[in-house]
Write a protein that holds these residues in place. Structure first.
Motif, PDB file in Angstrom:
ATOM      1  N   ARG A  83       0.841  -1.210   0.000  1.00 18.66           N
ATOM      2  CA  ARG A  83       0.000   0.000   0.000  1.00 18.66           C
ATOM      3  C   ARG A  83       0.869   1.250   0.000  1.00 18.66           C
ATOM      4  N   GLY A  84       1.928   1.230   0.795  1.00 15.59           N
ATOM      5  CA  GLY A  84       2.852   2.365   0.821  1.00 15.59           C
ATOM      6  C   GLY A  84       3.544   2.544  -0.514  1.00 15.59           C
ATOM      7  N   ARG A  85       3.990   1.431  -1.091  1.00 17.87           N
ATOM      8  CA  ARG A  85       4.649   1.498  -2.401  1.00 17.87           C
ATOM      9  C   ARG A  85       3.689   2.032  -3.459  1.00 17.87           C
ATOM     10  N   LEU A  86       2.446   1.551  -3.449  1.00 16.84           N
ATOM     11  CA  LEU A  86       1.461   2.015  -4.421  1.00 16.84           C
ATOM     12  C   LEU A  86       1.221   3.513  -4.262  1.00 16.84           C
ATOM     13  N   ALA A  87       1.098   3.997  -3.038  1.00 18.76           N
ATOM     14  CA  ALA A  87       0.892   5.432  -2.809  1.00 18.76           C
ATOM     15  C   ALA A  87       2.069   6.241  -3.348  1.00 18.76           C
TER      16      ALA A  87
END
Length: 121
Positions: free
Chosen positions: A90-94
């Protein structure tokens, strides 16, 4: 570039460059198996990736900690591997969404050109 849903909406090089981010976005709403991810990518304009390109990417995203995989038993036939977005994913996607947005903003306007580059041409 427009074509049928089985082919990328954008030039192939663009689709390849964004494929990892697109996979993470496809899995964001909830767990999907490989075939479901391929369908989600197709609906999003990335064409339907072949297993030879999708499954190594899924393995790499799992190895990087962006995806978690689990075997889902089937009532008939073999089970299937289901992929879920992790907190790290999720952090990488953001971050990747921010990066792609920044890139698109630069491409929309030459006002964002770094100083000194116009004279360097």
């Amino acid at each position: 570039m427009t074509s049928d849903a089985s082919h990328p909406r954008w030039p192939a090089a663009w689709a390849r460059a964004a494929l990892g981010t697109a996979v993470l976005a496809a899995v964001e709403p909830g767990p999907l198996h490989g075939y479901g991810i391929a369908g989600a990518l197709e609906r999003r304009g990335f064409g339907r990736p072949k297993g030879g390109s999708l499954y190594p990417l899924l393995a790499a995203l799992e190895e990087d900690g962006a995806l978690a995989a689990a075997w889902e038993p089937a009532s008939a036939g073999p089970g299937r591997r289901t992929y879920t977005l992790t907190e790290a994913g999720r952090g990488r996607l953001a971050r990747e969404r921010q990066d792609w947005s920044a890139l698109a903003a630069v491409l929309r306007s030459d006002a964002n050109e770094p100083e000194g580059t116009a004279d360097d041409r």
